[in-house]
Scaffold this active site. Structure first.
Site, short mmCIF file in Angstrom:
data_model
loop_
_atom_site.label_atom_id
_atom_site.label_comp_id
_atom_site.label_asym_id
_atom_site.label_seq_id
_atom_site.Cartn_x
_atom_site.Cartn_y
_atom_site.Cartn_z
N GLY A 100 0.79 -1.22 0.00
CA GLY A 100 0.00 0.00 0.00
C GLY A 100 0.82 1.27 0.00
O GLY A 100 0.31 2.34 -0.33
N ARG A 101 2.09 1.16 0.38
CA ARG A 101 2.97 2.33 0.37
C ARG A 101 4.42 1.95 0.12
O ARG A 101 5.31 2.78 0.26
CB ARG A 101 2.86 3.09 1.69
CG ARG A 101 3.15 2.23 2.90
CD ARG A 101 2.95 2.99 4.17
NE ARG A 101 2.99 2.09 5.31
CZ ARG A 101 2.96 2.49 6.56
NH1 ARG A 101 2.94 3.78 6.82
NH2 ARG A 101 2.98 1.64 7.55
N ASP A 129 -2.88 7.04 2.14
CA ASP A 129 -2.13 8.04 1.37
C ASP A 129 -0.81 7.50 0.83
O ASP A 129 -0.10 8.21 0.11
CB ASP A 129 -1.89 9.30 2.21
CG ASP A 129 -1.13 9.02 3.51
OD1 ASP A 129 -0.55 7.92 3.64
OD2 ASP A 129 -1.12 9.90 4.38
N ARG A 180 14.40 0.04 1.98
CA ARG A 180 14.55 -1.29 2.59
C ARG A 180 15.22 -2.24 1.61
O ARG A 180 15.03 -2.15 0.40
CB ARG A 180 13.19 -1.85 3.00
CG ARG A 180 12.38 -0.90 3.87
CD ARG A 180 11.30 -1.61 4.61
NE ARG A 180 10.27 -2.20 3.76
CZ ARG A 180 9.18 -2.81 4.24
NH1 ARG A 180 9.01 -2.92 5.53
NH2 ARG A 180 8.28 -3.31 3.42
N ARG A 187 5.84 -12.64 1.15
CA ARG A 187 5.24 -12.93 2.45
C ARG A 187 4.30 -14.13 2.35
O ARG A 187 3.91 -14.53 1.24
CB ARG A 187 4.43 -11.72 2.93
CG ARG A 187 5.24 -10.42 2.97
CD ARG A 187 4.43 -9.28 2.32
NE ARG A 187 5.24 -8.06 2.23
CZ ARG A 187 5.42 -7.22 3.25
NH1 ARG A 187 4.83 -7.46 4.40
NH2 ARG A 187 6.17 -6.15 3.11
N ASP A 260 0.37 -11.35 6.56
CA ASP A 260 1.01 -10.53 5.52
C ASP A 260 2.29 -9.86 6.04
O ASP A 260 3.00 -9.21 5.26
CB ASP A 260 0.04 -9.46 4.99
CG ASP A 260 -0.50 -8.57 6.08
OD1 ASP A 260 -1.25 -9.07 6.93
OD2 ASP A 260 -0.19 -7.36 6.09
N ASN A 261 2.59 -10.04 7.32
CA ASN A 261 3.84 -9.52 7.88
C ASN A 261 4.82 -10.64 8.21
O ASN A 261 5.74 -10.45 9.00
CB ASN A 261 3.56 -8.72 9.16
CG ASN A 261 2.83 -7.43 8.88
OD1 ASN A 261 2.85 -6.92 7.77
ND2 ASN A 261 2.14 -6.91 9.89
N ASP A 270 8.63 -5.79 8.41
CA ASP A 270 7.56 -4.83 8.75
C ASP A 270 7.60 -4.40 10.21
O ASP A 270 6.83 -4.86 11.05
CB ASP A 270 6.18 -5.39 8.40
CG ASP A 270 5.90 -5.30 6.92
OD1 ASP A 270 6.76 -4.81 6.18
OD2 ASP A 270 4.82 -5.73 6.48
#
Length: 493
Positions: A100-101, A129, A180, A187, A260-261, A270
């Site tokens: 998402g970001r 955002d 990163r 994942r 998902d992490n 994450d």
């Protein structure tokens, strides 16, 4: 039209890129470019990661590099993508998620994926955002490198860049981007996504890609009758078990262990509402958003197994037999305790297993929990006692002196006849002096918010070599101040 950046219009970081994950095809990602941020500035840089990537020594002196790693200029040869995945969040199926970001620039010819976190909205932002705030970006940057310094598998962080652009959370904060780095950011949720949507062809392609790249031994195994996908699940479960043992031994709370992490390579990934324990409390909840305590410190090993079961369900169309899939998870139950006990023995200065080690380990953990004794300081002082024979600094940590004295007698008997100097050295290498406590991170964040980034640099230097003494830095290894207990870390970042 491809978004592959041309050298003439992009920043040249001196990196060569190869297709990597992007070779899987458009079902797995969306091509896009980061959204620029105005007036970027450096917040923190890891020269160790720069060397891993093979960047030139003057890499950070270029304004173009600064702009590129903030998402404000394309990177030469890179093909930016955001990947799609799904997952269980707090034990509930959340459906499609995705980056998402986070926008991956690509994979270098050295086999490392480079990703910009906070670089703007993607098709998977779910109304967000696509930004990250300075506060959480500094925490992730420092903890990525701190975990590596501790010897714990983790994603890495090359740098943090900041911008005065406003980001709206509980209050208005400033934007930042973390660069990163990892061999792979795949994942558990990537597999769940295609399994949940009954897209077996894509599921198989993803599994084949990961196996061939990262688990090639699964192709030639005789485990599970030569079933490569079951062998893959077993290998992932064993890596995950070893990782969780390392978390528990060092007192690390992840805080948001959604599927998902969870890294398919057994990496810590994450960094959100994480925390290293101050006073030892097995039931500690570090995530203010975790109102039910699902991700409490002592629940982490069980949650990891639950997440692996979700991965097994996702891989079932490939494994083909539910009993085989369950059997592939079985070794988690032996790998975790064996890894945990082995690393706890090292913390105690013991090189070989012996009968009675488990009660010795359980006994000291019960004492620490009963007195909420500072976890990191206890182990470091115990290392000092083994070196110099002065037990008072350790004993002073306990209100229950009689209980500690009884445990110390058992500890001393276990070490009868051992070389104390060798044991002390093993303990010093197993018990860090420095960890990224919340209050230390908070102090560095508050200074950086005033454009003073020296605290980030100081912490980075200490955390990259946390077992060293670092004369003059004892303040960073002391007890947390009273206000540290009021720091609330949530999923907001």
């Amino acid at each position: 039209m491809s978004l592959l950046a041309e050298d003439t219009e992009a920043a040249d970081l001196g990196l060569r890129w190869k297709p990597g994950f992007a070779a899987l095809g458009p079902a797995f990602f969306t091509e896009l470019r980061p959204t620029p941020l105005p007036d970027p500035y450096w917040v923190g840089r890891s020269e160790a990661v720069a060397r891993e990537l093979g960047l030139p020594t003057d890499w950070h002196e270029s304004k173009a590099t600064l702009a590129a790693l903030t998402g404000s200029m394309p990177v030469a040869g890179a093909r930016p993508i955001a990947t799609v995945y799904s997952g269980h969040q707090f034990g509930v199926w959340a459906g499609q998620l995705g980056d998402g970001r986070a926008i991956m620039l690509g994979e270098t010819d050295g086999g490392l994926e480079v990703q910009l976190k906070g670089a703007g909205r993607t098709p998977y932002s779910r109304g967000g955002d696509g930004r990250a705030v300075l506060r959480s970006s500094i925490r992730e940057f420092l903890c990525s490198e701190a975990m590596h310094g501790l010897g714990i598998p983790t994603t890495r962080a090359l740098c943090v860049t900041g911008s005065n652009a406003p980001v709206y959370r509980e209050e208005i904060e400033s934007a930042a981007v973390v660069t990163r780095v990892a061999p792979s950011f795949v994942r558990f949720g990537h597999f769940e996504h295609f399994a949940a949507n009954q897209r077996d062809e894509e599921l198989r392609a993803l599994a084949d890609y990961v196996i061939d790249r990262y688990y090639p031994a699964c192709r030639t195994t005789d485990r599970f009758g030569g079933n490569a996908y079951a062998a893959f699940l077993e290998a992932v479960s064993e890596r995950t078990a070893a990782l969780l043992a390392q978390w528990q031994v060092v007192g690390f709370c992840h805080g948001v262990m959604n599927t998902d992490n969870m890294s398919i390579l057994g990496l810590t990934i994450d960094y959100g509402p994480f925390q290293f324990l101050d006073g030892f409390d097995p039931r500690h909840i570090c995530n203010h958003s975790d109102t039910q305590g699902r991700y409490a410190f002592n629940q982490q090993p069980n949650v990891a197994y639950w997440n692996l079961f979700c991965l097994a369900q996702a891989l079932l169309p490939l494994i083909g037999d539910q009993e085989v899939a369950v059997a592939a998870l079985e070794s988690y139950k032996t790998v975790f305790p064996n890894e945990f006990e082995g690393r706890m023995r090292a913390k105690l200065g013991l090189t070989e297993a012996a009968e009675g080690d488990r009660p010795l380990i359980e006994g000291v953990l019960k004492l620490l929990a009963a007195g909420k004794v500072d976890y990191t300081i206890f182990w470091r002082r115990l290392s000092g006692y083994m070196a110099d024979g002065n037990v008072e600094p350790v004993r002073d940590l306990f209100l229950d002196r009689a209980g500690f004295d009884a445990w110390l007698l058992s500890f001393s008997q276990r070490h009868a006849g051992t070389d104390r100097a060798l044991a002390a050295e093993l303990m010093r290498r197993s018990n860090p002096k420095f960890v990224l406590r919340n209050h230390l991170g908070q102090q560095a964040i508050e200074a950086s918010q005033q454009k003073d980034h020296s605290g980030v640099a100081t912490l980075l230097a200490l955390l990259q070599t946390p077992f060293e003494e670092h004369p003059g830095a004892d303040a960073y290894a002391g007890f947390p101040p009273d206000w540290a207990s009021t720091i609330e870390i949530s999923c907001s970042s």
